[in-house]
Write an enzyme that holds these catalytic residues in place. Structure first.
Site, PDB file in Angstrom:
ATOM      1  N   LYS A 144       0.838  -1.203   0.000  1.00 48.04           N
ATOM      2  CA  LYS A 144       0.000   0.000   0.000  1.00 48.04           C
ATOM      3  C   LYS A 144       0.874   1.255   0.000  1.00 48.04           C
ATOM      4  O   LYS A 144       0.599   2.214  -0.713  1.00 48.04           O
ATOM      5  CB  LYS A 144      -0.939  -0.024   1.214  1.00 48.04           C
ATOM      6  CG  LYS A 144      -2.011  -1.094   1.078  1.00 48.04           C
ATOM      7  CD  LYS A 144      -2.740  -1.427   2.371  1.00 48.04           C
ATOM      8  CE  LYS A 144      -3.607  -2.672   2.134  1.00 48.04           C
ATOM      9  NZ  LYS A 144      -4.310  -3.162   3.293  1.00 48.04           N
TER      10      LYS A 144
ATOM     11  N   GLN B   5      -5.266  -2.214   9.218  1.00 48.19           N
ATOM     12  CA  GLN B   5      -4.917  -3.522   8.643  1.00 48.19           C
ATOM     13  C   GLN B   5      -5.458  -4.643   9.532  1.00 48.19           C
ATOM     14  O   GLN B   5      -5.266  -4.628  10.750  1.00 48.19           O
ATOM     15  CB  GLN B   5      -3.377  -3.616   8.494  1.00 48.19           C
ATOM     16  CG  GLN B   5      -2.893  -4.841   7.761  1.00 48.19           C
ATOM     17  CD  GLN B   5      -3.353  -4.905   6.306  1.00 48.19           C
ATOM     18  OE1 GLN B   5      -3.553  -3.883   5.659  1.00 48.19           O
ATOM     19  NE2 GLN B   5      -3.531  -6.101   5.794  1.00 48.19           N
TER      20      GLN B   5
ATOM     21  N   ASP C 181     -11.570   1.197   2.969  1.00 47.22           N
ATOM     22  CA  ASP C 181     -11.775  -0.247   2.799  1.00 47.22           C
ATOM     23  C   ASP C 181     -13.224  -0.570   2.454  1.00 47.22           C
ATOM     24  O   ASP C 181     -13.507  -1.672   1.972  1.00 47.22           O
ATOM     25  CB  ASP C 181     -11.446  -0.975   4.116  1.00 47.22           C
ATOM     26  CG  ASP C 181     -10.080  -1.635   4.099  1.00 47.22           C
ATOM     27  OD1 ASP C 181      -9.635  -2.043   3.014  1.00 47.22           O
ATOM     28  OD2 ASP C 181      -9.482  -1.746   5.184  1.00 47.22           O
TER      29      ASP C 181
END
Ligand code: GUN
Length: 288
Positions: free
Chosen positions: A53, A97, A120
């Site tokens: 990322k 995460q 997300d």
């Protein structure tokens, strides 16, 4: 012999296009988009995802702040950190995460992220928006899969699609996106009886079950499009592999994605797209 759908190549093309857009945005809005990533603990898989990322952000010109925390961090401390990021006007997107250590409730953490910074697309408001066909943030892997299908001009309307797996992150949302594109969708799972009889009917087969070489040549229709979402370790070689027995299945189908180099790069690419979406919404909000 199938054509390989390269998520890696598609992601590179899209990231180059995004990099150009970011240069324009900088001129218009005076600052670059900013993504904050929270990484808790030392899980090697998570560290590697977060590095991917960071690299994508760098390539596009998105500012990335990765906040690394020890696995002993408390839920309260995490919630505090998220509240600070929520209130920070210079942060456009927030990603935590997963997985988190067991003593932290992931649901509670995800729900604490402001829905308009939830890159997300995991917040229940964004999940609900998808199911209600309202404006919201669509999660990255399902979005990436649809983009891969579009990249090969795969006509989805009227096709039979089969999704193996019913997770909240992949199986369910990708099934909904395919349905919205007017495919007839079947969702299968580990308890489906005579799975092969169902998968063999599919023009578009999405495998997201998390078992190496689970999808064999006998399970696919001639000329199908197969998208492999699996991220597994091959028990023999310990190398990264998907859910599909690639070498055998590729001989039978028209298009197939590979692991690595398939859905994975597109997930990151769509995360970047979502970050730009959040940034633009944020900037336009401020100009109102
Ligand atoms: N862990 C594995 N995949 C993902 C993802 O797409 N988002 C987050 N936040 N964590 C993950």
């Amino acid at each position: 012999m199938a054509v390989i759908i390269s998520g890696k190549e598609l992601a590179t093309k899209k990231k180059n296009e995004m990099a150009l857009k970011v240069q324009d945005y900088l001129k218009v809005y005076g600052r670059a988009p900013h993504l904050a990533v929270i990484l808790v603990g030392e899980d090697p898989g998570s560290i590697s995802y977060v590095k991917g990322k960071e690299k994508a952000c760098q390539e596009i010109g998105i500012i990335n702040t990765t906040i690394r925390k020890d696995a002993t961090i408390t839920e309260e401390q995490m919630l505090e950190m998220i509240n600070t990021l929520n209130a920070d006007d210079r942060i456009d997107g927030i990603l935590v995460q997963l997985p988190l250590p067991k003593h932290i409730h992931s649901d509670k953490i995800i729900q604490a992220i402001r829905k308009d910074k939830d890159v997300d697309g995991f917040h229940s408001d964004n999940v609900a928006a998808l199911y209600l066909k309202q404006k919201g943030i669509v999660s990255c892997t399902p979005k990436g899969i649809i983009e891969m299908l579009k990249s090969i001009d795969c006509k989805i309307e009227g096709k039979r699609a089969c999704v193996i797996g019913r997770s909240n992150i992949v199986g369910m949302p990708v099934a909904k996106l395919l349905l919205d594109q007017n495919a007839t969708v079947t969702i299968c799972h580990s308890k489906t009886s005579d799975l092969a009889s169902v998968t063999r009917e599919a023009d578009i087969l999405v495998a997201a079950i998390g078992k190496p070489k689970f999808v064999t040549a006998e399970m696919v229709k001639d000329g199908a499009v197969v998208i492999d979402v699996g991220v597994n370790r091959n028990p023999e070689t310990n190398k990264l592999c998907g859910d599909v027995d690639f070498e055998n299945v590729k001989e039978k189908v028209a298009y197939i994605s590979k692991v690595p180099g398939g859905v994975g790069p597109m997930t990151i690419c769509c995360l970047m797209e979502n970050t730009l979406e959040c940034y633009l919404a944020h900037m336009e909000d401020k100009n109102d």
